[in-house]
Design a protein around this motif. Structure first.
Motif, short mmCIF file in Angstrom:
data_model
loop_
_atom_site.label_atom_id
_atom_site.label_comp_id
_atom_site.label_asym_id
_atom_site.label_seq_id
_atom_site.Cartn_x
_atom_site.Cartn_y
_atom_site.Cartn_z
N LEU A 44 13.49 15.47 54.85
CA LEU A 44 14.84 16.04 54.81
C LEU A 44 15.54 15.70 53.51
CD1 LEU A 44 17.08 17.58 56.30
CD2 LEU A 44 17.79 15.40 57.31
N ALA A 45 15.45 14.45 53.10
CA ALA A 45 16.09 14.03 51.85
C ALA A 45 15.49 14.78 50.66
CB ALA A 45 15.92 12.53 51.66
N GLN A 46 14.18 14.94 50.68
CA GLN A 46 13.51 15.63 49.57
C GLN A 46 13.87 17.12 49.53
OE1 GLN A 46 9.06 15.86 47.56
NE2 GLN A 46 9.24 15.26 49.68
N VAL A 47 13.90 17.75 50.70
CA VAL A 47 14.22 19.19 50.77
C VAL A 47 15.67 19.44 50.35
CG1 VAL A 47 14.56 21.12 52.36
CG2 VAL A 47 12.48 19.74 52.51
N GLU A 48 16.59 18.60 50.80
CA GLU A 48 17.99 18.77 50.43
C GLU A 48 18.19 18.64 48.92
OE1 GLU A 48 20.43 17.32 54.42
OE2 GLU A 48 19.82 15.83 52.93
N ASN A 49 17.57 17.64 48.33
CA ASN A 49 17.69 17.43 46.89
C ASN A 49 17.09 18.59 46.10
OD1 ASN A 49 18.94 14.95 47.24
ND2 ASN A 49 17.02 13.80 47.13
N ARG A 50 15.93 19.04 46.55
CA ARG A 50 15.26 20.14 45.84
C ARG A 50 16.05 21.43 45.99
NH1 ARG A 50 12.89 21.55 41.43
NH2 ARG A 50 11.74 23.52 41.66
N LEU A 51 16.60 21.67 47.16
CA LEU A 51 17.35 22.90 47.41
C LEU A 51 18.61 22.96 46.52
CD1 LEU A 51 17.51 25.52 48.98
CD2 LEU A 51 18.68 24.28 50.82
N GLN A 52 19.25 21.83 46.32
CA GLN A 52 20.43 21.79 45.46
C GLN A 52 20.07 22.18 44.03
OE1 GLN A 52 22.19 17.90 45.77
NE2 GLN A 52 22.89 18.21 47.88
N ARG A 53 18.91 21.68 43.56
CA ARG A 53 18.48 22.02 42.20
C ARG A 53 18.13 23.51 42.09
NH1 ARG A 53 15.08 17.31 42.82
NH2 ARG A 53 16.05 15.47 41.90
N VAL A 54 17.46 24.01 43.10
CA VAL A 54 17.04 25.42 43.08
C VAL A 54 18.25 26.35 43.07
CG1 VAL A 54 15.92 27.24 44.46
CG2 VAL A 54 14.80 25.02 44.15
N LYS A 55 19.26 26.01 43.84
CA LYS A 55 20.46 26.85 43.89
C LYS A 55 21.20 26.89 42.55
CE LYS A 55 21.47 26.54 48.86
NZ LYS A 55 22.42 26.04 49.89
N LYS A 56 21.09 25.82 41.77
CA LYS A 56 21.76 25.76 40.47
C LYS A 56 20.94 26.42 39.36
CE LYS A 56 24.12 21.41 41.56
NZ LYS A 56 24.24 19.96 41.21
N ASP A 57 19.66 26.60 39.60
CA ASP A 57 18.76 27.16 38.59
C ASP A 57 18.62 28.66 38.77
OD1 ASP A 57 16.83 27.75 36.75
OD2 ASP A 57 15.31 26.38 37.55
N LYS A 58 19.16 29.43 37.84
CA LYS A 58 19.12 30.89 37.93
C LYS A 58 17.70 31.45 37.79
CE LYS A 58 23.84 31.53 36.20
NZ LYS A 58 24.68 32.15 35.15
N LYS A 59 16.82 30.66 37.21
CA LYS A 59 15.44 31.09 37.01
C LYS A 59 14.51 30.62 38.13
CE LYS A 59 15.80 31.18 31.95
NZ LYS A 59 15.24 30.66 30.68
#
Length: 249
Positions: free
Chosen positions: A36-51
């Motif tokens: 859960l911690a890993q998915v939440e952190n990764r999802l935040q980065r993905v949402k900020k990355d337009k690419k």
């Protein structure tokens, strides 16, 4: 996941009592929290990355919803593209699960009430259960083959169905793996491949050149070879056949 399913006053449990369901659920919870911690952190980065890969975002959202519902990540239904997008995360609760129910030697053949409860839990999770005895496996190491057979027979099990072999077989089946052998004058070797692989791909496990240069394979079915006693005898009876690149090993 090895789960204790035996009572022994000389082997103290860290929680003061033996409860395989509690132990299994505790480990699963810890794995889920880590995911859960890993998915939440990764999802935040993905949402900020337009690419960012849209497939990864979709996969992370699906996995997050499953984890927040207190279920392992493997219950998230992902398509092939989504699965590939999050594979590098190595989510622990996404992996397939086998519970190794560690029992006393007297329960190796039939299990016990604790094993039955663990099987119910495993069924609800889509997991498997294999009954093993660490005590028995430790004793088998010290015995000759004949002594092992006699010892296991006295416990009501056979070599093929004993704990460690049964665990390996279940793991292979769960991962859709199988073994094929190559034999020569000096040695016989075992090679692990996926079920459904074609002959060229299976040959590539030995060396890439074998896969690239594969044309055809001369094949004799195992039962025919055993019945005939030798390759030459099988050939003489016309049991040798030629298989091409689409042959499934």
């Amino acid at each position: 996941h090895v789960v204790r399913c035996f009572e022994d006053d000389d082997v103290i449990h860290v929680d003061g009592s033996v409860d395989p369901i509690r132990d299994a659920e505790l480990i699963n919870l810890e794995l889920a929290f880590a995911d859960l911690a890993q998915v939440e952190n990764r999802l935040q980065r993905v949402k900020k990355d337009k690419k960012a890969d849209p497939a990864e975002a979709r996969a992370l959202e699906k996995v997050l919803a499953v984890l927040e519902a207190d279920r392992p990540a493997r219950f998230a239904e992902l398509d092939e593209e989504e699965e590939k997008a999050i594979r590098s995360l190595g989510l622990l609760s996404r992996k397939k699960m086998i519970y190794a129910a560690n029992v006393a030697d007297s329960d190796l053949a039939g299990g016990n009430e604790m094993v039955d409860k663990l099987r119910e839990l495993a069924k609800s999770e889509g997991a498997k259960v294999v009954v093993v005895s660490a005590q028995v496996e430790a004793e088998l190491v010290e015995l000759s083959y004949a002594e092992r057979v006699d010892f296991l027979e006295s416990l009501g099990v056979t070599m093929e169905n004993s704990g460690l072999r049964a665990l390996v077989r279940e793991a292979y089946d769960l991962l859709q793996l199988q073994t094929y052998y190559t034999s020569g004058p000096q040695e016989t070797r075992a090679w692990t491949i996926k079920k459904g692989w074609t002959a060229p791909k299976a040959a590539g496990v030995i060396h890439n050149d074998f896969e690239r240069g594969f044309i055809r394979a001369e094949t004799i079915s195992y039962d025919d070879l055993v019945a005939c006693g030798s390759e030459a005898a099988a050939k003489a009876k016309g049991l040798l056949r030629s298989e091409g690149k689409e042959y499934i090993v």
